[in-house]
Write an enzyme that holds these catalytic residues in place. Structure first.
Site, PDB file in Angstrom:
ATOM      1  N   GLN A   1       3.651 -13.482  -1.925  1.00 48.77           N
ATOM      2  CA  GLN A   1       4.399 -12.354  -1.357  1.00 48.77           C
ATOM      3  C   GLN A   1       5.146 -12.774  -0.092  1.00 48.77           C
ATOM      4  O   GLN A   1       6.191 -12.217   0.240  1.00 48.77           O
ATOM      5  CB  GLN A   1       3.449 -11.190  -1.021  1.00 48.77           C
TER       6      GLN A   1
ATOM      7  N   ASP B   1      -4.237  -2.386   3.821  1.00 52.63           N
ATOM      8  CA  ASP B   1      -4.321  -1.580   2.591  1.00 52.63           C
ATOM      9  C   ASP B   1      -5.323  -0.440   2.708  1.00 52.63           C
ATOM     10  O   ASP B   1      -5.231   0.546   1.988  1.00 52.63           O
ATOM     11  CB  ASP B   1      -4.677  -2.467   1.394  1.00 52.63           C
TER      12      ASP B   1
ATOM     13  N   ASN C   1      -6.849  -6.116   4.028  1.00 53.58           N
ATOM     14  CA  ASN C   1      -5.460  -6.520   3.801  1.00 53.58           C
ATOM     15  C   ASN C   1      -5.485  -7.748   2.902  1.00 53.58           C
ATOM     16  O   ASN C   1      -6.555  -8.241   2.510  1.00 53.58           O
ATOM     17  CB  ASN C   1      -4.751  -6.807   5.132  1.00 53.58           C
ATOM     18  N   LYS C   2      -4.293  -8.239   2.554  1.00 59.29           N
ATOM     19  CA  LYS C   2      -4.165  -9.376   1.639  1.00 59.29           C
ATOM     20  C   LYS C   2      -5.097 -10.524   2.015  1.00 59.29           C
ATOM     21  O   LYS C   2      -5.253 -10.844   3.187  1.00 59.29           O
ATOM     22  CB  LYS C   2      -2.704  -9.843   1.658  1.00 59.29           C
TER      23      LYS C   2
ATOM     24  N   ALA D   1       0.794  -1.236   0.000  1.00 60.13           N
ATOM     25  CA  ALA D   1       0.000   0.000   0.000  1.00 60.13           C
ATOM     26  C   ALA D   1       0.834   1.300   0.000  1.00 60.13           C
ATOM     27  O   ALA D   1       0.709   2.110  -0.929  1.00 60.13           O
ATOM     28  CB  ALA D   1      -0.982  -0.043   1.155  1.00 60.13           C
TER      29      ALA D   1
ATOM     30  N   ARG E   1      -4.874   0.312  -9.227  1.00 54.83           N
ATOM     31  CA  ARG E   1      -5.312  -0.662  -8.214  1.00 54.83           C
ATOM     32  C   ARG E   1      -6.311   0.036  -7.282  1.00 54.83           C
ATOM     33  O   ARG E   1      -6.039   1.144  -6.818  1.00 54.83           O
ATOM     34  CB  ARG E   1      -4.110  -1.216  -7.427  1.00 54.83           C
TER      35      ARG E   1
HETATM   36  O1  MRU Z   1      -1.252  -7.096  -3.545  1.00 55.00           O
HETATM   37  P1  MRU Z   1      -0.150  -6.505  -2.710  1.00 55.00           P
HETATM   38  O2  MRU Z   1       1.073  -7.350  -2.707  1.00 55.00           O
HETATM   39  O3  MRU Z   1       0.129  -5.063  -3.061  1.00 55.00           O
HETATM   40  O4  MRU Z   1      -0.757  -6.522  -1.253  1.00 55.00           O
HETATM   41  C1  MRU Z   1      -0.009  -5.948  -0.200  1.00 55.00           C
HETATM   42  C2  MRU Z   1      -0.579  -6.227   1.131  1.00 55.00           C
HETATM   43  O5  MRU Z   1      -1.660  -6.746   1.274  1.00 55.00           O
HETATM   44  C3  MRU Z   1       0.221  -5.743   2.303  1.00 55.00           C
HETATM   45  O6  MRU Z   1      -0.011  -6.571   3.401  1.00 55.00           O
HETATM   46  C4  MRU Z   1      -0.261  -4.325   2.642  1.00 55.00           C
HETATM   47  O7  MRU Z   1      -0.101  -3.483   1.547  1.00 55.00           O
HETATM   48  C5  MRU Z   1       0.398  -3.786   3.802  1.00 55.00           C
HETATM   49  S1  MRU Z   1       1.959  -3.178   3.344  1.00 55.00           S
HETATM   50  C6  MRU Z   1       2.804  -2.318   4.219  1.00 55.00           C
END
Ligand code: MRU
Length: 335
Positions: A191, A232, A242-243, A50, A86
């Site tokens: 990730q 996010d 979040n993810k 994010a 996004r």
């Molecule tokens: O799809 P991504 O890899 O951009 O998703 C990122 C996440 O979900 C992270 O956990 C989130 O951005 C927190 S980052 C500091």
């Protein structure tokens, strides 16, 4: 121990970023002064996480004005393009809106690029500083030397400085408060396996990677003391996107009586939304599940369901660590 990689740098009039799609086997840096290339990098997750999406977008906006003969037209074109990359991480819109406010305050367009670049650098610096403060505030959640479980990637590959949840973990490890980090692999784009393992490894923090579905067994076996993730987008009541898979962890923590924390800069709080139902969740293409590095593992025709994020209800979140403070449930971020 100082890690030998960086997320991105603005140097010699270009943005140079580490291509995260190739990690951890290849550390390739890409340099560009083309805003469209940065927009593509965000869509492809070459740059992700994010706060880092927001920082990259701010530089992209500035670059769209380099040598511009029609700054007004170029600004709004790049603004709209970047806003379409996004939908879930509010940090993108925070950074774009900061750049828009700056642009609209500039009356003399002669040095518009320099002024806009200054604003992007300012946003970047602020995010670096937030990371340090989050790390310090995060120490308060450790009651003893702990095993931590985390999900997705929250280090410098996702944010300014040393990241969000990762910077808490790193600072706590340096203070002798973390013994081991369990990293969820984070299906389907891995990730956790590719990026969090890379960052833990580079920072000398003891870790192991587990499949996402192993989290329950780890908790059942008493191996997890605390779960910390990033976010996010956080609604005013604390509901946090979040993810995908983060909500599962929060439910598991609730069942096993394990504290579940989120670490995020205040730029991840969306002050326009009351609760998580208003969060726009990104859906990704089925190919990200049905292929591994371009290699098909099932027929294209198999249907999929691919939300990239989930929303954890505030009541399942023990605390939210920001650069301002450690907030405990019930949350009220109205200011
Ligand atoms: O799809 P991504 O890899 O951009 O998703 C990122 C996440 O979900 C992270 O956990 C989130 O951005 C927190 S980052 C500091």
């Amino acid at each position: 121990m100082k890690a030998d990689y960086y997320n991105l740098k603005f140097e010699s009039g270009k943005l140079k970023y580490l291509d995260q799609t190739e990690l951890p086997l290849q550390e390739n840096y890409i340099s560009t002064d083309n805003y469209e290339r940065i927009a593509e990098a965000i869509v492809r997750l070459e740059v992700r996480g994010a706060p880092l999406i927001g920082i990259s977008a701010a530089y992209a906006i500035a670059l769209s004005l380099k040598n511009s003969i029609d700054p007004k037209k170029d600004f709004y074109t790049s603004f709209n393009r970047l806003a379409s990359t996004r939908p879930t991480a509010v940090n993108l819109f925070y950074a774009l809106n900061r750049m828009k406010e700056k642009f609209e305050s500039i009356t003399d367009h002669k040095s518009v690029y320099d002024k806009m670049l200054d604003e992007a650098v300012k946003i970047h610096k602020e995010e670096d500083e937030f990371s340090e403060k989050i790390a310090r505030n995060g120490l308060r959640i450790f009651k003893k030397k702990s095993n931590v479980l985390t999900h997705c990637n929250t280090g410098s590959l996702a944010a300014g400085g040393l990241g969000t949840a990762f910077s808490v973990i790193k600072h706590a490890f340096d203070t002798n408060l973390v013994s081991h980090v369990y990293a969820d692999e984070t299906r389907p784009l891995l990730q956790g396996l590719r990026l969090t393992a890379f960052e833990l490894d580079k920072n000398g923090i003891p870790y192991s990677v587990n499949t996402d579905s192993t989290a329950a067994v780890l908790m059942q076996q008493g191996k997890i003391d605390i779960v910390i993730t990033g976010a996010d987008r956080i609604a005013l009541n604390g509901d946090s996107a979040n993810k995908i898979g983060t909500y599962n962890l929060a439910v598991l923590c609730n069942y096993h009586n394990i504290p579940f924390y989120i670490a995020a800069p205040s730029t991840t709080i969306d002050r326009k939304i009351a609760n998580g139902t208003e969060i726009d969740i990104e859906y990704r293409k089925g190919a990200e599940l049905k292929e591994i590095k371009g290699l098909k593992i099932v027929p294209d025709s198999y249907p999929t369901f691919m939300p990239a994020f989930d929303v954890t209800p505030a009541h399942l979140i023990t605390g939210i660590i920001t650069e301002e403070d450690l907030f405990l449930f019930p949350y009220n971020f109205i200011k």
